[in-house]
Design an enzyme around this catalytic site. Structure first.
Site, PDB file in Angstrom:
ATOM      1  N   SER A 127      26.007  35.297  31.406  1.00 45.69           N
ATOM      2  CA  SER A 127      25.201  35.812  32.516  1.00 45.69           C
ATOM      3  C   SER A 127      23.879  35.060  32.607  1.00 45.69           C
ATOM      4  CB  SER A 127      24.918  37.298  32.329  1.00 45.69           C
ATOM      5  OG  SER A 127      26.098  38.056  32.350  1.00 45.69           O
TER       6      SER A 127
HETATM    7  N1  SAH Z   1      27.692  39.490  28.295  1.00 47.51           N
HETATM    8  C1  SAH Z   1      28.387  38.245  28.464  1.00 47.51           C
HETATM    9  C2  SAH Z   1      28.928  38.142  29.877  1.00 47.51           C
HETATM   10  C3  SAH Z   1      30.244  37.490  29.900  1.00 47.51           C
HETATM   11  S1  SAH Z   1      31.066  37.527  31.454  1.00 47.51           S
HETATM   12  C4  SAH Z   1      27.498  37.055  28.133  1.00 47.51           C
HETATM   13  O1  SAH Z   1      26.275  37.206  28.169  1.00 47.51           O
HETATM   14  O2  SAH Z   1      28.016  35.988  27.814  1.00 47.51           O
HETATM   15  C5  SAH Z   1      31.947  39.050  31.366  1.00 47.51           C
HETATM   16  C6  SAH Z   1      32.874  39.212  30.205  1.00 47.51           C
HETATM   17  O3  SAH Z   1      33.578  40.431  30.402  1.00 47.51           O
HETATM   18  C7  SAH Z   1      33.939  38.121  30.084  1.00 47.51           C
HETATM   19  O4  SAH Z   1      33.884  37.593  28.791  1.00 47.51           O
HETATM   20  C8  SAH Z   1      35.244  38.878  30.326  1.00 47.51           C
HETATM   21  O5  SAH Z   1      36.341  38.377  29.584  1.00 47.51           O
HETATM   22  C9  SAH Z   1      34.881  40.285  29.901  1.00 47.51           C
HETATM   23  N2  SAH Z   1      35.737  41.344  30.451  1.00 47.51           N
HETATM   24  C10 SAH Z   1      36.272  41.441  31.688  1.00 47.51           C
HETATM   25  N3  SAH Z   1      36.993  42.578  31.807  1.00 47.51           N
HETATM   26  C11 SAH Z   1      36.889  43.234  30.593  1.00 47.51           C
HETATM   27  C12 SAH Z   1      37.412  44.454  30.074  1.00 47.51           C
HETATM   28  N4  SAH Z   1      38.183  45.258  30.795  1.00 47.51           N
HETATM   29  N5  SAH Z   1      37.092  44.792  28.806  1.00 47.51           N
HETATM   30  C13 SAH Z   1      36.300  43.988  28.032  1.00 47.51           C
HETATM   31  N6  SAH Z   1      35.792  42.816  28.472  1.00 47.51           N
HETATM   32  C14 SAH Z   1      36.082  42.442  29.734  1.00 47.51           C
END
Ligand code: SAH
Length: 213
Positions: free
Chosen positions: A64
């Protein structure tokens, strides 16, 4: 895995930018000034790590944007030792920011590749979340509930009931809601059955997907 004075200088500039964009929570800004974001990215992105932008982290996902991390962390109003559930561990950057703020963090990731990489990376950086889980965040982590705060870092088509149920009375759920664009939404639990809802501006996240992968 080097963190130099140059990186620290870039982080200080980033913190200034976040303040200019309206972030005021000192605990959030302090934490962002300490977490080496460049170590959460592939080395090809290292030079850009302190720009206020999202970048690819593999498995079609993104880390993010710092402003989004700061905005969500600020909405959570994290107190020391607060028990926080994060859905979407991804690179672990948001996890690390929350840990540095003094939260006890439980985080769930549905992509096995990211779960494995991040589980190895965080301890190397001295960051110790309470629990990292490979699973489907729609279900939350009932075995560790209730939580003082829940943060969802992927775009949710709707607010999962399971997450609302795992919030303490007085607890805060921060979740971007929507399909293509998301409205940042804060739910504050008032009692067993009532939640107060606040909506903030538009954001763009990768989608919250069902089941693990
Ligand atoms: N907080 C992270 C954001 C990553 S993007 C950072 O700062 O890097 C969002 C993440 O949510 C992705 O890694 C994706 O695989 C995960 N995601 C999507 N759907 C999900 C679910 N149902 N349960 C857990 N993770 C999920």
């Amino acid at each position: 895995m080097k963190d130099t004075n140059k990186h620290q200088g870039l982080r200080n500039q980033l913190v200034k930018q976040l303040q200019d964009k309206g972030i005021t929570d000192k605990n959030v800004l302090d934490s962002i000034s300490k977490i080496p974001r460049h170590l959460f990215l592939e080395s090809s992105f290292e030079d850009f790590a302190y720009q206020d932008k999202a970048f690819p982290i593999g498995a079609g996902q993104t880390i993010s944007q710092p402003y989004t991390v700061a905005f969500q962390s600020q909405l959570l109003e994290v107190k020391k030792e607060a028990k926080i559930l994060e859905i979407g561990t991804g690179s672990g950057y948001q996890t690390a920011v929350l840990c540095k703020m003094g939260a006890k963090v439980y985080s769930v990731e549905r992509q096995n590749e990211l779960f494995k990489t991040t589980s190895l990376l965080l301890p190397k950086l001295g960051i110790r979340p309470k629990f990292l889980s490979f699973g489907d965040g729609y279900k939350g982590l009932p075995q560790y509930a209730p939580f003082d705060g829940i943060i969802v870092t992927a775009g949710a088509p709707f607010i999962p009931q399971a997450l609302m149920a795992q919030l303490k009375i007085g607890g805060r759920l921060v979740i971007p809601v929507g399909e293509n664009e998301q409205i940042m939404t804060l739910l504050i639990r008032k009692n067993e059955t009532q939640f107060e809802k606040h909506e903030y501006g538009d954001f763009r996240f990768v989608p919250l997907l069902e089941d693990k992968n």
